[in-house]
Write a protein that holds these residues in place. Structure first.
Motif, PDB file in Angstrom:
ATOM      1  N   LYS A  59      -5.532 -48.610  29.799  1.00 11.76           N
ATOM      2  CA  LYS A  59      -6.151 -49.626  28.948  1.00 11.76           C
ATOM      3  C   LYS A  59      -7.627 -49.605  29.262  1.00 11.76           C
ATOM      4  O   LYS A  59      -8.013 -49.617  30.430  1.00 11.76           O
ATOM      5  N   TYR A  61     -11.947 -50.533  27.810  1.00  9.71           N
ATOM      6  CA  TYR A  61     -12.925 -51.056  26.870  1.00  9.71           C
ATOM      7  C   TYR A  61     -13.934 -49.958  26.579  1.00  9.71           C
ATOM      8  O   TYR A  61     -14.141 -49.055  27.398  1.00  9.71           O
ATOM      9  N   LYS A  63     -17.877 -49.664  26.158  1.00  8.11           N
ATOM     10  CA  LYS A  63     -19.120 -50.415  26.292  1.00  8.11           C
ATOM     11  C   LYS A  63     -20.258 -49.407  26.226  1.00  8.11           C
ATOM     12  O   LYS A  63     -20.346 -48.537  27.092  1.00  8.11           O
ATOM     13  N   LYS A  68     -14.340 -48.108  29.977  1.00 11.02           N
ATOM     14  CA  LYS A  68     -14.227 -48.926  31.184  1.00 11.02           C
ATOM     15  C   LYS A  68     -12.743 -49.222  31.371  1.00 11.02           C
ATOM     16  O   LYS A  68     -12.195 -50.115  30.719  1.00 11.02           O
ATOM     17  N   THR A  70      -9.427 -50.635  32.828  1.00 10.45           N
ATOM     18  CA  THR A  70      -9.075 -51.815  33.618  1.00 10.45           C
ATOM     19  C   THR A  70      -7.622 -51.791  34.073  1.00 10.45           C
ATOM     20  O   THR A  70      -7.202 -52.665  34.829  1.00 10.45           O
ATOM     21  N   SER A  82      -2.734 -58.254  24.259  1.00 10.18           N
ATOM     22  CA  SER A  82      -2.982 -59.659  23.931  1.00 10.18           C
ATOM     23  C   SER A  82      -3.083 -59.803  22.420  1.00 10.18           C
ATOM     24  O   SER A  82      -2.732 -60.842  21.868  1.00 10.18           O
ATOM     25  N   THR A  85       0.358 -60.671  21.132  1.00  7.87           N
ATOM     26  CA  THR A  85       0.851 -62.037  21.322  1.00  7.87           C
ATOM     27  C   THR A  85       0.057 -63.064  20.537  1.00  7.87           C
ATOM     28  O   THR A  85       0.631 -64.000  19.996  1.00  7.87           O
ATOM     29  N   ASN A  86      -1.277 -62.909  20.476  1.00  3.24           N
ATOM     30  CA  ASN A  86      -2.031 -63.975  19.802  1.00  3.24           C
ATOM     31  C   ASN A  86      -2.570 -63.598  18.422  1.00  3.24           C
ATOM     32  O   ASN A  86      -3.362 -64.330  17.839  1.00  3.24           O
ATOM     33  N   LYS A  91      -9.585 -56.257  21.716  1.00  3.23           N
ATOM     34  CA  LYS A  91     -10.928 -56.003  22.251  1.00  3.23           C
ATOM     35  C   LYS A  91     -10.946 -54.690  23.026  1.00  3.23           C
ATOM     36  O   LYS A  91     -11.981 -54.266  23.496  1.00  3.23           O
ATOM     37  N   TYR A  92      -9.779 -54.096  23.190  1.00  3.87           N
ATOM     38  CA  TYR A  92      -9.738 -52.890  24.024  1.00  3.87           C
ATOM     39  C   TYR A  92      -8.848 -51.802  23.423  1.00  3.87           C
ATOM     40  O   TYR A  92      -8.203 -52.004  22.396  1.00  3.87           O
ATOM     41  N   MET A 132       1.922 -62.884  35.312  1.00  2.00           N
ATOM     42  CA  MET A 132       0.767 -63.742  35.558  1.00  2.00           C
ATOM     43  C   MET A 132       0.338 -63.655  37.023  1.00  2.00           C
ATOM     44  O   MET A 132      -0.847 -63.477  37.317  1.00  2.00           O
ATOM     45  N   THR A 135      -1.290 -60.284  37.656  1.00  2.00           N
ATOM     46  CA  THR A 135      -2.631 -60.188  37.097  1.00  2.00           C
ATOM     47  C   THR A 135      -3.633 -60.924  37.964  1.00  2.00           C
ATOM     48  O   THR A 135      -4.712 -60.410  38.262  1.00  2.00           O
ATOM     49  N   THR A 136      -3.259 -62.131  38.395  1.00  2.00           N
ATOM     50  CA  THR A 136      -4.145 -62.916  39.249  1.00  2.00           C
ATOM     51  C   THR A 136      -4.398 -62.180  40.555  1.00  2.00           C
ATOM     52  O   THR A 136      -5.534 -62.073  41.018  1.00  2.00           O
ATOM     53  N   GLU A 138      -4.296 -59.006  41.108  1.00  3.27           N
ATOM     54  CA  GLU A 138      -5.149 -57.862  40.830  1.00  3.27           C
ATOM     55  C   GLU A 138      -6.611 -58.276  40.768  1.00  3.27           C
ATOM     56  O   GLU A 138      -7.480 -57.634  41.341  1.00  3.27           O
ATOM     57  N   PHE A 139      -6.847 -59.380  40.073  1.00  5.04           N
ATOM     58  CA  PHE A 139      -8.205 -59.895  39.936  1.00  5.04           C
ATOM     59  C   PHE A 139      -8.784 -60.245  41.301  1.00  5.04           C
ATOM     60  O   PHE A 139      -9.863 -59.781  41.675  1.00  5.04           O
TER      61      PHE A 139
END
Lengths: 190, 190
Positions: A59, A61, A63, A68, A70, A82, A85-86, A91-92, A132, A135-136, A138-139
DNA sequence: CAATCTCGTTGACCTAAGTTAAGAAGTGAA
DNA sequence: TTCACTTCTTAACTTAGGTCAACGAGATTG
């Protein structure tokens, strides 16, 4: 043929009952993607989500024309953009970096499943919670470490990626240029 | 007194019906935390989650005795420690950086609510999905920008934080030393 | 009031990563 | 075999951020 493999892989992550296995096989569709296939572009609406049976995806981006990266996805991982789902433009990008075999779903089939088997909702929610936390982590992990530490961590926790992913993609993911990763590797050999 | 404020703040994030407002008020407990209060420590089990009515909190790791801030929370935000959801010892700290008024809940009261009002489950799931998208965006945003860009982004999107958070905490969050943030600010004044 | 603390700033120097350019090793194709 | 292409490496130089030390402005305290 690959169908039983799906169950094997899934069951490494969550307990799969006989019934559930049956259900998954019943609804699963499979396709094969060539190396380098771009399955989601910036600006596009995603109308499919993927489960990797075999292969590797990234995955990223764009720029200023630069990738990039991620995230890498490998066997047993689920890619739910995303945008899927939404229902907003992505964006990527998501593309394969090897020949990759996936099982895939779309909102219609997903809804059909939930309609016929509402007991799956809670399973999905649990998978979501796990995602979730991942992901947290990882961040936080990213924020808490410098490039060298991130590389060492990759070596330790995802040695498979070190083997199968090109070094310039690894460097990109770590957040540095290929030249720098080369130097880090040299430095580490002492 | 602060009770109606809870509803006002919450309704900025999700639609709140009359019924729901009633329900929230019925179950909400409120407490006031002094500046610098540590409400969760590494190694602890979290048995409360928080909704900030007024004030500001930070989430941080301790690495070699150094704080590593990964998140600020302000009015209207919910803090659900991963330790709270998955019942594992926390890997990070949470503390206030101002006098802070919170509404809080624990698993027992949460379960009681769900038991009496199962229709809330879907609301929670939607909030969770939104949170997931936010978290992912934050991560990707971090990875895609350097310290200077992150600072500019903060100025643009969270001017409130620039005002109320000490510069050394801001620098920490951005991932640099206070001296460097000082230089970046000077550079930006051209 | 002076003494102390906290927080932000500045300067000198150091270091890791970026930049640019070149070359080496492996692969595949003509 | 030779040529082209991709990937990784190395070297020289630049630059942003880290480190250390000092200083100044406010706030707090005695």
């Amino acid at each position: 043929m690959e169908n039983t493999e799906i169950i094997d892989l899934l069951s490494k992550h969550i307990p799969i009952s006989e019934n559930l296995a049956q259900l998954i096989l019943e609804y699963s569709q499979i396709k094969m993607l060539q190396k380098g296939a771009v399955i989601l572009r910036e600006g596009q609406m995603a109308n499919e989500c993927f489960f990797i049976i075999n292969g590797c995806m990234k995955k990223y981006y764009l720029k200023d024309g630069e990738e990039k990266i991620t995230k890498f996805y490998t066997e047993g991982e689920i890619i739910t953009p995303s945008s899927y789902t939404n229902q907003e433009p992505s964006k990527y990008y998501v593309s394969t970096i090897e020949k990759t075999i996936v099982s895939y779903g779309n909102p219609e089939s997903e809804n059909a499943i939930y309609k016929n088997h509402p007991e799956l909702e809670s399973l999905t929610r649990k998978l979501g919670e796990k995602l979730m936390v991942n992901t947290t982590n990882e961040f936080d992990n990213w924020v808490n470490h410098n490039p060298e530490e991130r590389y060492l961590q990759l070596v330790k926790e995802r040695p498979d990626l070190i083997q199968r992913v090109a070094q310039y993609d690894l460097a990109n993911y770590i957040g540095i240029r290929p030249e720098s990763l080369s130097r880090i590797r040299k430095r580490l050999l002492k």
